[in-house]
Design a protein around this motif. Structure first.
Motif, short mmCIF file in Angstrom:
data_model
loop_
_atom_site.label_atom_id
_atom_site.label_comp_id
_atom_site.label_asym_id
_atom_site.label_seq_id
_atom_site.Cartn_x
_atom_site.Cartn_y
_atom_site.Cartn_z
N ASN A 210 22.23 -18.14 2.83
CA ASN A 210 23.03 -16.94 2.60
C ASN A 210 22.61 -15.79 3.51
OD1 ASN A 210 24.78 -17.89 0.75
ND2 ASN A 210 23.66 -17.14 -1.04
N SER A 211 21.30 -15.59 3.62
CA SER A 211 20.86 -14.46 4.44
C SER A 211 21.15 -14.74 5.91
CB SER A 211 19.38 -14.14 4.19
OG SER A 211 18.57 -15.08 4.84
N ALA A 212 21.07 -16.02 6.33
CA ALA A 212 21.42 -16.36 7.71
C ALA A 212 22.91 -16.09 7.96
CB ALA A 212 21.10 -17.82 8.00
N ALA A 213 23.75 -16.43 6.96
CA ALA A 213 25.19 -16.22 7.11
C ALA A 213 25.49 -14.73 7.19
CB ALA A 213 25.93 -16.85 5.94
N SER B 161 15.81 -25.78 -3.84
CA SER B 161 17.24 -25.60 -3.60
C SER B 161 17.60 -24.13 -3.55
CB SER B 161 18.07 -26.27 -4.70
OG SER B 161 17.73 -27.62 -4.79
N ILE B 162 17.05 -23.38 -4.52
CA ILE B 162 17.36 -21.94 -4.56
C ILE B 162 16.88 -21.27 -3.28
CG2 ILE B 162 16.70 -19.77 -5.69
CD1 ILE B 162 16.72 -21.43 -8.36
N GLN B 163 15.68 -21.69 -2.82
CA GLN B 163 15.15 -21.10 -1.58
C GLN B 163 16.04 -21.43 -0.39
OE1 GLN B 163 11.14 -22.53 -1.53
NE2 GLN B 163 10.34 -20.68 -2.53
N ILE B 164 16.50 -22.70 -0.35
CA ILE B 164 17.35 -23.12 0.78
C ILE B 164 18.66 -22.34 0.76
CG2 ILE B 164 18.75 -25.03 1.69
CD1 ILE B 164 16.45 -26.90 0.87
N VAL B 165 19.30 -22.25 -0.43
CA VAL B 165 20.57 -21.53 -0.53
C VAL B 165 20.37 -20.06 -0.16
CG1 VAL B 165 22.33 -20.72 -2.15
CG2 VAL B 165 21.58 -23.10 -2.22
N GLY B 166 19.27 -19.48 -0.63
CA GLY B 166 18.97 -18.08 -0.30
C GLY B 166 18.83 -17.88 1.20
N ALA B 167 18.11 -18.80 1.83
CA ALA B 167 17.90 -18.70 3.28
C ALA B 167 19.23 -18.85 4.01
CB ALA B 167 16.92 -19.78 3.75
#
Ligand SMILES: [Ca+2]
Ligand SMILES: [Ca+2]
Length: 203
Positions: A31-34, A23-29
């Motif tokens: 965020n950086s995409a946004a 989950s943390i990895q998905i949220v991080g990805a």
């Protein structure tokens, strides 16, 4: 029984841990995409505004008579403002010219404005952009031509005039929340079209 439930708990906590990591990895990805998208949107915004403003300046100057230009047509240095008069048409066989108009950089507030009746009491100014960079992209104030365009320490808006041709360069910039500086530079040359018909300075 206890042993069985212990294993289940271990499995469960492993699964939960794995889920948390994923989950943390998905949220991080995400965020950086946004953030990347925000930066791209901002870049597009700065670029399109730069192109739009340069086009407006070009259209404004295009209808002018080269003899009406201030600075005059032999000025070899870059300037941050240009004054001109455009043809309004012919009345009684005489070409009628507008009051002077001006496009200029107001360095203190980083704005490019258009004005009619410059320096007169009734001067009207319209701001075309408030994102002008202090110096043209790649240029720093050091007495040298850092960006190799033949001009020394030119500002974020610069004009050079060669007879009927006016070269215009503009750099807009905006600093993002991330600290990254978005810059966009556009350059174009316009030709004063109104070389026919006598232009006379207003008396
Ligand atoms: Ca330069
Ligand atoms: Ca320089």
């Amino acid at each position: 029984m206890n042993r069985r439930s212990g294993l289940t708990l271990l499995e469960l906590s492993l699964a939960m841990g794995l889920l948390a990591v994923v989950s943390i990895q998905i949220v991080g990805a995400m965020n950086s995409a946004a953030k990347k998208t925000d930066a791209e949107i901002e870049r597009t915004h700065v670029e399109s505004q730069a192109r739009f403003v340069l086009r407006k300046i070009g259209f404004a100057i295009m209808g002018s008579h080269p003899d009406s230009l201030v600075p005059d047509t032999n000025s070899p240095l870059a300037t941050t403002s240009i004054r001109y008069q455009v043809s309004l048409g012919v009345t009684d066989g005489e070409m009628v010219w507008s009051e002077p108009e001006k496009v200029a950089l107001e360095e203190a507030v980083r704005q490019v404005y258009w004005s009619d009746n410059p320096d007169a009491d009734e001067e009207r100014r319209i701001v075309w952009t408030s994102l002008v960079a202090p110096y043209l992209e790649g240029e720093i104030p050091n007495g040298m031509d850092d960006n190799g365009n033949g001009l020394i320490d030119e500002k974020g808006l610069s004009f050079t005039i060669d007879r009927n041709a006016i070269r215009m360069s503009l750099t807009l910039e905006r600093r993002l929340d991330s600290g990254e500086l978005q810059q966009s530079t556009v350059t174009n040359t316009v030709t004063c079209r109104n070389t026919i018909g006598g232009w006379r300075e207003a008396e």
